[in-house]
Design a protein around this motif. Structure first.
Motif, PDB file in Angstrom:
ATOM      1  N   ASP A   1       0.806  -1.220   0.000  1.00  0.00           N
ATOM      2  CA  ASP A   1       0.000   0.000   0.000  1.00  0.00           C
ATOM      3  C   ASP A   1       0.840   1.271   0.000  1.00  0.00           C
ATOM      4  OD1 ASP A   1      -2.256  -1.592   0.084  1.00  0.00           O
ATOM      5  OD2 ASP A   1      -3.285  -0.275   1.505  1.00  0.00           O
ATOM      6  N   THR A   2       2.145   1.157   0.095  1.00  0.00           N
ATOM      7  CA  THR A   2       2.993   2.335   0.050  1.00  0.00           C
ATOM      8  C   THR A   2       2.936   2.934  -1.349  1.00  0.00           C
ATOM      9  OG1 THR A   2       4.480   1.366   1.688  1.00  0.00           O
ATOM     10  CG2 THR A   2       5.332   3.208   0.397  1.00  0.00           C
ATOM     11  N   GLY A   3       2.665   4.239  -1.428  1.00  0.00           N
ATOM     12  CA  GLY A   3       2.470   4.853  -2.737  1.00  0.00           C
ATOM     13  C   GLY A   3       2.933   6.289  -2.780  1.00  0.00           C
ATOM     14  N   PRO A   4       2.591   7.007  -3.844  1.00  0.00           N
ATOM     15  CA  PRO A   4       3.076   8.374  -4.022  1.00  0.00           C
ATOM     16  C   PRO A   4       2.608   9.338  -2.942  1.00  0.00           C
ATOM     17  CG  PRO A   4       1.383   7.843  -5.648  1.00  0.00           C
ATOM     18  CD  PRO A   4       1.761   6.560  -4.978  1.00  0.00           C
ATOM     19  N   ASP A   5       1.440   9.066  -2.335  1.00  0.00           N
ATOM     20  CA  ASP A   5       0.959   9.952  -1.279  1.00  0.00           C
ATOM     21  C   ASP A   5       1.832   9.883  -0.031  1.00  0.00           C
ATOM     22  OD1 ASP A   5      -1.109  10.710  -2.911  1.00  0.00           O
ATOM     23  OD2 ASP A   5      -2.598   9.400  -1.974  1.00  0.00           O
ATOM     24  N   ASP A   6       2.694   8.881   0.046  1.00  0.00           N
ATOM     25  CA  ASP A   6       3.608   8.764   1.184  1.00  0.00           C
ATOM     26  C   ASP A   6       4.895   9.557   0.984  1.00  0.00           C
ATOM     27  OD1 ASP A   6       2.061   6.894   2.806  1.00  0.00           O
ATOM     28  OD2 ASP A   6       2.465   5.443   1.218  1.00  0.00           O
ATOM     29  N   VAL A   7       5.007  10.246  -0.143  1.00  0.00           N
ATOM     30  CA  VAL A   7       6.230  11.006  -0.447  1.00  0.00           C
ATOM     31  C   VAL A   7       5.858  12.485  -0.578  1.00  0.00           C
ATOM     32  CG1 VAL A   7       8.221  11.207  -1.965  1.00  0.00           C
ATOM     33  CG2 VAL A   7       7.065   8.996  -1.715  1.00  0.00           C
ATOM     34  N   PRO A   8       6.082  13.287   0.459  1.00  0.00           N
ATOM     35  CA  PRO A   8       5.698  14.701   0.403  1.00  0.00           C
ATOM     36  C   PRO A   8       6.459  15.447  -0.693  1.00  0.00           C
ATOM     37  CG  PRO A   8       6.190  14.027   2.659  1.00  0.00           C
ATOM     38  CD  PRO A   8       6.642  12.917   1.774  1.00  0.00           C
ATOM     39  N   GLU A   9       5.742  16.243  -1.460  1.00  0.00           N
ATOM     40  CA  GLU A   9       6.380  16.988  -2.549  1.00  0.00           C
ATOM     41  C   GLU A   9       7.432  17.947  -2.019  1.00  0.00           C
ATOM     42  OE1 GLU A   9       5.246  19.720  -6.466  1.00  0.00           O
ATOM     43  OE2 GLU A   9       3.666  18.881  -5.187  1.00  0.00           O
ATOM     44  N   VAL A  10       7.224  18.468  -0.817  1.00  0.00           N
ATOM     45  CA  VAL A  10       8.189  19.419  -0.271  1.00  0.00           C
ATOM     46  C   VAL A  10       9.551  18.771  -0.058  1.00  0.00           C
ATOM     47  CG1 VAL A  10       7.620  19.025   2.169  1.00  0.00           C
ATOM     48  CG2 VAL A  10       8.470  21.263   1.446  1.00  0.00           C
ATOM     49  N   LEU A  11       9.570  17.449   0.178  1.00  0.00           N
ATOM     50  CA  LEU A  11      10.848  16.754   0.290  1.00  0.00           C
ATOM     51  C   LEU A  11      11.449  16.474  -1.083  1.00  0.00           C
ATOM     52  CD1 LEU A  11      10.247  14.203   3.196  1.00  0.00           C
ATOM     53  CD2 LEU A  11      11.449  16.391   3.260  1.00  0.00           C
ATOM     54  N   LEU A  12      10.604  16.154  -2.053  1.00  0.00           N
ATOM     55  CA  LEU A  12      11.102  15.945  -3.409  1.00  0.00           C
ATOM     56  C   LEU A  12      11.739  17.205  -3.971  1.00  0.00           C
ATOM     57  CD1 LEU A  12       8.181  13.964  -5.079  1.00  0.00           C
ATOM     58  CD2 LEU A  12      10.481  13.078  -4.621  1.00  0.00           C
ATOM     59  N   THR A  13      11.157  18.347  -3.662  1.00  0.00           N
ATOM     60  CA  THR A  13      11.642  19.607  -4.225  1.00  0.00           C
ATOM     61  C   THR A  13      12.707  20.263  -3.357  1.00  0.00           C
ATOM     62  OG1 THR A  13       9.861  20.858  -3.143  1.00  0.00           O
ATOM     63  CG2 THR A  13       9.438  20.014  -5.363  1.00  0.00           C
ATOM     64  N   GLY A  14      12.944  19.730  -2.170  1.00  0.00           N
ATOM     65  CA  GLY A  14      13.894  20.352  -1.251  1.00  0.00           C
ATOM     66  C   GLY A  14      15.065  19.479  -0.886  1.00  0.00           C
ATOM     67  N   SER A  15      15.329  18.424  -1.666  1.00  0.00           N
ATOM     68  CA  SER A  15      16.451  17.523  -1.401  1.00  0.00           C
ATOM     69  C   SER A  15      17.408  17.532  -2.583  1.00  0.00           C
ATOM     70  CB  SER A  15      15.942  16.091  -1.163  1.00  0.00           C
ATOM     71  OG  SER A  15      15.067  16.043  -0.065  1.00  0.00           O
ATOM     72  N   ARG A  16      18.685  17.402  -2.282  1.00  0.00           N
ATOM     73  CA  ARG A  16      19.699  17.395  -3.341  1.00  0.00           C
ATOM     74  C   ARG A  16      19.678  16.094  -4.148  1.00  0.00           C
ATOM     75  NH1 ARG A  16      25.215  17.846  -0.673  1.00  0.00           N
ATOM     76  NH2 ARG A  16      25.936  18.011  -2.857  1.00  0.00           N
ATOM     77  N   HIS A  17      19.280  15.010  -3.513  1.00  0.00           N
ATOM     78  CA  HIS A  17      19.296  13.712  -4.170  1.00  0.00           C
ATOM     79  C   HIS A  17      18.131  12.885  -3.639  1.00  0.00           C
ATOM     80  CE1 HIS A  17      21.354  10.383  -6.314  1.00  0.00           C
ATOM     81  NE2 HIS A  17      20.779   9.628  -5.391  1.00  0.00           N
ATOM     82  N   VAL A  18      17.520  12.083  -4.508  1.00  0.00           N
ATOM     83  CA  VAL A  18      16.428  11.193  -4.119  1.00  0.00           C
ATOM     84  C   VAL A  18      16.807   9.770  -4.496  1.00  0.00           C
ATOM     85  CG1 VAL A  18      13.989  10.619  -4.396  1.00  0.00           C
ATOM     86  CG2 VAL A  18      14.715  13.019  -4.435  1.00  0.00           C
ATOM     87  N   HIS A  19      16.732   8.872  -3.517  1.00  0.00           N
ATOM     88  CA  HIS A  19      17.063   7.457  -3.723  1.00  0.00           C
ATOM     89  C   HIS A  19      15.837   6.612  -3.421  1.00  0.00           C
ATOM     90  CE1 HIS A  19      19.460   3.746  -3.675  1.00  0.00           C
ATOM     91  NE2 HIS A  19      18.780   3.409  -2.603  1.00  0.00           N
ATOM     92  N   ALA A  20      15.572   5.623  -4.275  1.00  0.00           N
ATOM     93  CA  ALA A  20      14.481   4.675  -4.051  1.00  0.00           C
ATOM     94  C   ALA A  20      15.030   3.260  -4.047  1.00  0.00           C
ATOM     95  CB  ALA A  20      13.405   4.817  -5.125  1.00  0.00           C
TER      96      ALA A  20
END
Length: 335
Positions: A129-148
């Motif tokens: 059930d983990t999905g896109p709503d679990d990833v706040p946009e403010v963190l996507l736009t405020g981080s230097r790098h994103v790892h999944a």
């Protein structure tokens, strides 16, 4: 709003946002014989309850190396979920975006080690059930790098990752992916092709690289030759990312579609290899963000992975920046 703690900030400055799986690991071993059913009891030397999940271990490794790290994902609102949250926080990872689900249990993994190999049994709990709503946009736009991480364990999140990575990249972030194993054995999909096009760094181990590329059929669990692994890295790099392959006792290699680089293994006396690949991922991302070149980042990551095996569990022996750099330097002088 589940992430109201972030809503009061115009931006939230992290070096790294890690998206994916987090769970308790019960690690037992080493087993000196095949796993026996029939209500047989087998004794092993060690047992450990520790933080698990590829994404969680990577996040802890990166924080240990000095990065400012946030984690986004979902666990149950239960004792296991609170254990995960507290373990991440204790290692310096921000858990403001780790959702506690009131209806589903936390994932749980049992790891049985035998020699350098291990069997992994996972009850997925909240992962599906983990999905896109679990990833706040403010963190996507405020981080230097994103790892999944653990792409195949979270289908809802996997479907959304191309869009999430595109958002991060539009705002200046770089991206990385460690797919980990595919329990279904399918490996290749149109969705993954779309994701690789917006992934800057792909971080498989050798067997995963072979299966993801199709160079060696996913059913051949023993993998292929060194030439096969190089061919797999080259094939995957053609889809867009820098491909960084963990090759265990042989060290690591990378391929950008033109240039093959290698890093020698760092000699250690391993006690437990659980999470070594995730610590490697943390090292490569941290080194790259620090400005190290591709060859130096590869050697540094190899040191991080090797040093993490000095203790049982995935996080107990993760190195500091200075420890990993010292091991990298020593290894280079000894070549």
């Amino acid at each position: 709003m589940p992430y109201s703690s972030f809503d009061s900030f115009d931006s939230f400055d992290f070096d790294l946002l890690v998206v994916g799986d987090a769970n308790p690991d019960v690690v037992v071993g080493p087993l000196d014989a095949p796993l026996a059913f029939g209500q047989r009891e087998q004794l092993v030397a060690t047992g450990l309850l520790t933080l698990g999940g590829s994404a969680a271990i990577m996040a802890c490794g990166a924080a240990r190396l000095g990065l400012r790290v946030a984690f986004a994902g979902r666990v149950g609102d239960d004792d296991a979920g609170r254990f995960v949250r507290d373990a991440l926080s204790a290692r310096g990872v921000d858990t403001g975006a780790l959702r506690l689900d009131p209806t589903l249990p936390s994932p749980l993994t049992a790891v049985v080690t035998r020699g350098a190999d291990r069997a992994i049994l996972t009850a997925p709990g909240t992962l599906a059930d983990t999905g896109p709503d679990d990833v706040p946009e403010v963190l996507l736009t405020g981080s230097r790098h994103v790892h999944a991480a653990s792409y195949f364990l979270m289908p809802k999140l996997a479907d959304a990752l191309p869009a999430l990575f595109r958002t991060a990249r539009v705002h200046g972030a770089t991206t990385s992916l460690d797919t980990n194993d595919d329990p279904a054995g399918r490996w290749r999909s149109a969705g993954l092709t779309d994701l690789l096009a917006v992934t800057d760094i792909l971080l498989p181990n050798a067997r995963e690289a072979l299966a993801l590329s199709g160079v060696v059929d996913a059913g051949h669990r023993e993998g292929g030759s060194d030439a096969d692994v190089v061919a797999a890295a080259r094939e995957l790099a053609a889809a867009g990312p820098l491909v960084v392959v963990k090759t265990g006792a042989d060290g690591a290699l990378s391929h950008d579609g033109r240039t093959l680089r290698r890093a020698a293994p760092v000699p250690v006396e391993p006690r437990d290899t659980v999470g070594a690949g995730d610590s490697f991922d943390a090292g490569f991302v941290a080194a790259t963000l620090s400005g190290l070149g591709a060859s130096d980042a590869l050697a540094f990551a190899a040191a991080c992975g090797a040093l993490s095996t000095r203790a049982h569990g995935g996080t107990g022996a993760q190195p500091t920046w200075d420890e990993a750099m010292a091991a990298t330097t020593r290894n280079g002088k000894n070549q």
